[in-house]
Scaffold this active site. Structure first.
Site, PDB file in Angstrom:
ATOM      1  N   CYS A 190       0.927  -1.184   0.016  1.00 53.86           N
ATOM      2  CA  CYS A 190       0.040   0.060  -0.116  1.00 53.86           C
ATOM      3  C   CYS A 190       0.995   1.269   0.136  1.00 53.86           C
ATOM      4  O   CYS A 190       1.444   1.699  -1.021  1.00 53.86           O
ATOM      5  CB  CYS A 190      -0.826   0.131   1.000  1.00 53.86           C
ATOM      6  SG  CYS A 190      -2.341   1.376   1.017  1.00 53.86           S
TER       7      CYS A 190
ATOM      8  N   HIS B  56      -3.747  -5.513   0.850  1.00 54.53           N
ATOM      9  CA  HIS B  56      -2.865  -6.001   2.072  1.00 54.53           C
ATOM     10  C   HIS B  56      -2.741  -7.568   2.167  1.00 54.53           C
ATOM     11  O   HIS B  56      -3.824  -8.138   2.528  1.00 54.53           O
ATOM     12  CB  HIS B  56      -3.502  -5.542   3.241  1.00 54.53           C
ATOM     13  CG  HIS B  56      -3.391  -3.825   3.454  1.00 54.53           C
ATOM     14  ND1 HIS B  56      -2.397  -3.569   4.114  1.00 54.53           N
ATOM     15  CD2 HIS B  56      -4.249  -3.040   2.794  1.00 54.53           C
ATOM     16  CE1 HIS B  56      -2.487  -1.950   3.916  1.00 54.53           C
ATOM     17  NE2 HIS B  56      -3.319  -1.664   3.385  1.00 54.53           N
TER      18      HIS B  56
ATOM     19  N   GLU C 165      -1.380  -9.247   4.070  1.00 48.25           N
ATOM     20  CA  GLU C 165      -1.322  -9.642   5.591  1.00 48.25           C
ATOM     21  C   GLU C 165      -2.481  -9.998   6.268  1.00 48.25           C
ATOM     22  O   GLU C 165      -2.644 -10.535   7.407  1.00 48.25           O
ATOM     23  CB  GLU C 165      -0.411  -8.955   6.339  1.00 48.25           C
ATOM     24  CG  GLU C 165      -1.034  -7.506   6.590  1.00 48.25           C
ATOM     25  CD  GLU C 165      -0.794  -6.376   5.609  1.00 48.25           C
ATOM     26  OE1 GLU C 165      -0.729  -6.893   4.376  1.00 48.25           O
ATOM     27  OE2 GLU C 165      -1.004  -5.007   5.659  1.00 48.25           O
TER      28      GLU C 165
END
Ligand code: XMP
Length: 504
Positions: free
Chosen positions: A79, A165, A167
């Site tokens: 990002c 993202h 994660e």
């Protein structure tokens, strides 16, 4: 050797580190603007640049040390991290026409990060800026309908950027994408509990040498694992277990047996009478905490003096505390007032903190490897001041006994129904309220106790656990039957915030 995660204030930074560790790669989080020397001190094999609430269109937005760009280390920018990569290499980042928050579909994805993953799939987006122009020679590797540059790579494929993202659990294949990056970057993948145990025990031995180490054993998983690491490292130690009389039923015996059996040099002090005296007449929660904390320190200091000279104090500091005290931008705030059971610097010991790189789940995994029984390894967190913060008002021997028995019934019922590990923490609170009831033909005037069970990741926020009604029904009956001083059982349905987990 580590993957260094540079944190620019993303709420997800700890998650990145956790995900990498789940992939058996040691990762550390440093503030995004750390001097390059601090990054190098961790012998980085690759870097991850986190997201951020900031925008690169702001001239004051956080930036990394410039020397990073000539390091030739593999980099993954997530990002905002991707925006940094783009801007510094001559591309352009602008406010997006369409801001993307939440789920989006990657309709196109190719290149090393996405090998073996077929489109479309869901990713988690959270951005107001977007890449308008890709740096010269860079390749677009993924897109969504609203975000033409959802992933890109440098010409030599040492740097990758993803707008989404990976994660976050909502991103499908997120873990696979991170794994492809690690493999592509050729980083070490040997961060396993077995290796950690070996490595940390060696580190402690090297640090301590022939000196002696003292530690405070509490019966919790952190201090137990700490003690076992000292055993594993062959370090001369004494683990002082101060029984403040505010423990759960049978807890002291259980911990004594488990730790002694594993070779810990345990020194148990029964100081319950002293703690009860210190608590006499106190009703204010802070006053109670203060009295327990001060008494604990005095008892510990006296015992340490009796046991001879110690150069080191081993402390169970965990990684979230380290991240917090390093002031890493945006790292989640952890509890700060919970230092009862902590020991002040004035005691004059040098600190050894071998668990300082570990998250709680990693400490548990380490405990397993070191032979700690599940009853301790998977134990719910228990506050330093013990049952005293679960008794509203004055702590008297009578109420303490009730609190202990109610807790015992509740926890046992959870275990028997296979619910214990489903919740993050469960507890029983004895209130000073009495309510009217009937037992047989008699009017009864009994204590009101509250049961609380929460689900949580880290105790910072928590939701009340939706325990089955039938289970709660059975527990209420069991408690009122077996602890006749109790007249009424209620279940706490407040989340944190606004309430805390403990009642005091
Ligand atoms: P709260 O009640 O603040 O608790 O939501 C969050 C977590 O911290 C534990 N806790 C403590 N732990 N000393 C401790 O060692 C304390 O004084 C203390 N107060 C709360 C609590 O059990 C929960 O896991």
């Amino acid at each position: 050797m580590a993957v260094v995660v540079l944190d620019f204030g993303s709420q997800y930074t700890q998650l990145i580190a956790r995900r990498l560790r789940e992939l058996r790669t040691f990762s550390v989080i440093l503030p995004g603007s750390s001097p390059w020397e601090h990054v190098l001190a961790h012998k980085p094999q690759a870097l991850v640049l986190s997201g951020s609430p900031a925008s690169l269109t702001d001239p004051h937005a956080p930036r990394p040390d410039l020397r990073l760009w000539s390091s030739h280390l593999p980099i993954l920018g997530i990002c905002y991290g991707m925006h940094l990569l783009v801007q510094v290499h001559g591309g352009e980042v602008v406010p997006a026409w369409v801001r993307e928050y939440g789920r989006a579909q990657l309709t196109y994805a190719q290149g090393p990060l996405f090998s073996g993953v077929s489109t479309p799939f869901t990713v988690w987006m959270s951005h107001g800026d977007t890449v308008r122009q890709v740096p010269p020679g860079w390749k677009v590797e993924a897109s969504t309908s609203d975000c033409p540059v959802a992933a890109l790579s440098s010409p030599d494929r040492r740097m990758f950027g993803v707008q989404f993202h990976p994660e976050v659990a909502h991103t499908e294949h997120g873990q696979a994408i991170l794994e492809r990056f690690l493999d592509w970057a050729g980083v070490d993948r040997s961060w396993t509990p077995e290796n950690i145990a070996h490595e940390l025990a060696r580190e402690v031995r090297d640090r301590v040498g022939r000196d002696r180490v003292i530690l405070a054993a509490s019966g919790g998983v952190d201090s137990s694992v700490l003690a076992l690491l000292l055993v594993q490292g062959g370090v001369e130690h004494r683990a002082v277990f101060v029984d403040h009389g505010l423990l759960r039923l049978g807890e002291r015996e259980e911990v004594e047996q488990a730790l002694r059996g594993l070779g810990v040099q345990l020194h148990v002090v029964d100081a319950s009478a002293r703690f009860l005296t210190a608590l006499k007449g106190l009703v204010d929660p802070e006053a109670k905490r203060g009295a327990i904390g001060a008494t604990f320190i005095n008892v510990f200091r006296e015992q340490a003096a009796r046991l001879g000279h110690f150069r080191f104090l081993a402390q169970g500091t965990l990684y979230p505390d380290v991240i917090e005290s390093a002031g890493s931008q945006g790292a989640a705030k952890i509890k700060s007032h919970h230092n009862v059971g902590g020991l002040p610097a004035e005691l004059g010991f040098e600190l050894v903190e071998p668990l300082r790189w570990l998250f709680k789940d990693e400490v548990r995994a380490l405990g397993r490897v070191l032979g700690l029984p599940d009853s301790i390894c998977l134990r719910h967190p228990f506050p330093g001041p013990g049952l005293a913060v679960r008794i509203l008002g004055e702590v008297t021997p009578e109420v303490l006994d009730i609190a202990r028995r109610v807790d015992h019934e509740f926890i046992h019922a959870l275990r028997e129904h296979g619910l214990y590990s489903e919740v993050w923490q469960a507890l029983a609170v004895v209130t000073p309220l009495r309510s009217v009831g009937v037992a047989g033909d008699e009017r009864k005037y009994g204590y009101v106790v509250a049961l609380r069970a929460v689900t949580s990741q880290d105790g910072m926020t928590a939701d009340w656990a939706r325990l089955p009604h039938d289970f709660l029904d059975g527990v209420a009956a069991r408690i009122t039957r077996r602890v006749p001083e109790v007249g009424r059982v209620v279940y706490d349905i407040t989340s944190k915030p606004p309430a805390t987990i403990e009642w005091e």
